[in-house]
Design an enzyme around this catalytic site. Structure first.
Site, PDB file in Angstrom:
ATOM      1  N   ASN A   1       0.870  -1.183   0.000  1.00 22.86           N
ATOM      2  CA  ASN A   1       0.000   0.000   0.000  1.00 22.86           C
ATOM      3  C   ASN A   1       0.903   1.229   0.000  1.00 22.86           C
ATOM      4  OD1 ASN A   1      -1.810   2.034   0.448  1.00 22.86           O
ATOM      5  ND2 ASN A   1      -2.484   1.308   2.465  1.00 22.86           N
TER       6      ASN A   1
ATOM      7  N   GLU B   1      -6.698   4.433   8.170  1.00 20.43           N
ATOM      8  CA  GLU B   1      -6.453   5.866   7.930  1.00 20.43           C
ATOM      9  C   GLU B   1      -7.700   6.521   7.347  1.00 20.43           C
ATOM     10  OE1 GLU B   1      -2.863   5.264   5.690  1.00 20.43           O
ATOM     11  OE2 GLU B   1      -1.877   4.603   7.534  1.00 20.43           O
TER      12      GLU B   1
ATOM     13  N   SER C   1       3.592  -2.463  10.167  1.00 15.57           N
ATOM     14  CA  SER C   1       5.049  -2.552  10.329  1.00 15.57           C
ATOM     15  C   SER C   1       5.623  -3.900   9.876  1.00 15.57           C
ATOM     16  CB  SER C   1       5.465  -2.230  11.769  1.00 15.57           C
ATOM     17  OG  SER C   1       5.118  -0.890  12.084  1.00 15.57           O
TER      18      SER C   1
ATOM     19  N   GLU D   1      -5.198  -5.125  10.456  1.00 12.43           N
ATOM     20  CA  GLU D   1      -4.156  -4.121  10.656  1.00 12.43           C
ATOM     21  C   GLU D   1      -4.397  -3.397  11.980  1.00 12.43           C
ATOM     22  OE1 GLU D   1      -2.278  -2.785   6.662  1.00 12.43           O
ATOM     23  OE2 GLU D   1      -3.978  -1.508   7.085  1.00 12.43           O
TER      24      GLU D   1
ATOM     25  N   GLY E   1       2.816   2.021  10.802  1.00 10.05           N
ATOM     26  CA  GLY E   1       3.782   3.104  10.676  1.00 10.05           C
ATOM     27  C   GLY E   1       4.519   3.420  11.962  1.00 10.05           C
TER      28      GLY E   1
ATOM     29  N   HIS F   1      -9.562   1.104   5.126  1.00 12.88           N
ATOM     30  CA  HIS F   1      -8.259   1.235   5.799  1.00 12.88           C
ATOM     31  C   HIS F   1      -8.425   2.128   7.027  1.00 12.88           C
ATOM     32  CE1 HIS F   1      -4.092   2.255   6.575  1.00 12.88           C
ATOM     33  NE2 HIS F   1      -3.771   1.188   5.874  1.00 12.88           N
TER      34      HIS F   1
ATOM     35  N   LYS G   1       0.034   4.259  -0.208  1.00 13.34           N
ATOM     36  CA  LYS G   1      -0.620   5.412   0.446  1.00 13.34           C
ATOM     37  C   LYS G   1      -0.408   6.676  -0.391  1.00 13.34           C
ATOM     38  CE  LYS G   1      -0.145   3.028   4.807  1.00 13.34           C
ATOM     39  NZ  LYS G   1       0.022   3.062   6.249  1.00 13.34           N
TER      40      LYS G   1
HETATM   41  P1  13P Z   1       3.207   0.186   7.636  1.00 13.87           P
HETATM   42  O1  13P Z   1       3.698  -1.091   6.999  1.00 13.87           O
HETATM   43  O2  13P Z   1       3.945   1.392   7.178  1.00 13.87           O
HETATM   44  O3  13P Z   1       3.092   0.060   9.110  1.00 13.87           O
HETATM   45  O4  13P Z   1       1.686   0.401   7.093  1.00 13.87           O
HETATM   46  C1  13P Z   1       0.790  -0.641   7.171  1.00 13.87           C
HETATM   47  C2  13P Z   1      -0.425  -0.279   6.416  1.00 13.87           C
HETATM   48  O5  13P Z   1      -1.186   0.571   6.822  1.00 13.87           O
HETATM   49  C3  13P Z   1      -0.683  -0.979   5.153  1.00 13.87           C
HETATM   50  O6  13P Z   1      -1.963  -0.725   4.676  1.00 13.87           O
END
Ligand code: 13P
Length: 251
Positions: free
Chosen positions: A9, A97, A212, A167, A173, A95, A11
């Site tokens: 992803n 976010e 992560s 997740e 992150g 997601h 983002k």
């Molecule tokens: P990270 O791997 O940067 O923690 O992000 C995970 C994520 O949100 C994938 O959709």
């Protein structure tokens, strides 16, 4: 054994030129990986261009979001059909976010899931608890509510290509990964709930882990029986790291 899915992803990172360079490098590094399904979710502006660049490689494309309507006055949004026509095979829905910053609710996730199927996209539905929820011992309850809200009464016939991504919000992150045992506990609970809601045919639904994920922890995560792949954020922007994740070795 389900075919593992490793998805990157991206983002809100990478313009077209940067994305093209990443794809060029990835094509070299992941080779003709048959055993693992490899997917990237670039920003919308790059999808169609990258669609030509991944042609003839095992790399597939996903949209990061869609709207549920088929068209209309929804400034800034795209439909499932548009994402499909631009070259996407999958779409990420719900997601954390989007839930946190854009007000996405379980109800929206449900509508988007129906729209994805309508538009010919394979849905990756994201679930995850916050740190407060985990510390309050409510992780499994939160996940169960999100899963129920996303699927409602949809049947397996409609959901045959469904992927669930677990997740945990506190692991995204942050460099903090859920331990393989913590992740496995939630994945096993999701699997059980899928059986309850959809019947034994739900055995084909892949449940992938995100938060992560990196080269250093993928092998152990993939060693767990209910972890069928990974949704990778930060590390998917580094081709060597992402290729190592794709080429995981179970431990
Ligand atoms: P990270 O791997 O940067 O923690 O992000 C995970 C994520 O949100 C994938 O959709």
């Amino acid at each position: 054994m389900l075919r593992p899915l490793i998805a990157g992803n991206w983002k809100m990172h990478t313009d077209i030129n940067h994305g093209a360079k990443l794809v060029e490098k990835l094509r070299e590094l992941v080779g003709a990986s048959e055993d693992v399904e490899v997917l990237i979710a670039p920003p919308t502006t790059s999808i169609h261009h990258l669609h030509f660049l991944v042609a003839g490689s095992p790399i597939k494309l996903a949209a990061q979001n869609i709207h549920w309507e088929t068209e209309g006055a929804y400034t800034g949004e795209i439909t499932a059909e548009m994402a499909h026509a631009a070259g996407c095979e999958y779409v990420i829905i719900g997601h954390s976010e989007r839930r946190a910053y854009f007000g996405e609710t379980d109800e929206w996730v449900h509508k988007k899931l129906i729209a994805a199927v309508r538009g010919g996209l394979k849905p990756i539905v994201c679930l995850g608890e916050s740190l407060e929820e985990r510390e309050a011992g409510k992780a499994l309850e939160v996940i169960a509510t999100q899963l129920k809200g996303a699927l409602k009464t949809l049947a397996m016939g409609v959901l045959k290509d469904l992927v669930i991504a677990y997740e945990p919000v506190w692991a995204i992150g942050t460099g903090k990964t859920a331990s393989p045992d913590e992740a496995e506990e939630v994945h096993a609970a999701i699997r059980e709930q899928l059986y309850d809601m959809l019947g034994t045919e739900a055995k084909v639904v892949r449940i992938i882990y995100g938060g992560s994920v990196k080269a250093a922890n993928i092998d152990e995560l993939m060693g767990k029986p209910n972890i069928d792949g990974a949704l990778v954020g930060g590390a998917s922007l580094k081709p060597e790291d992402f290729a190592r994740i794709v080429n995981f070795e179970k431990s």
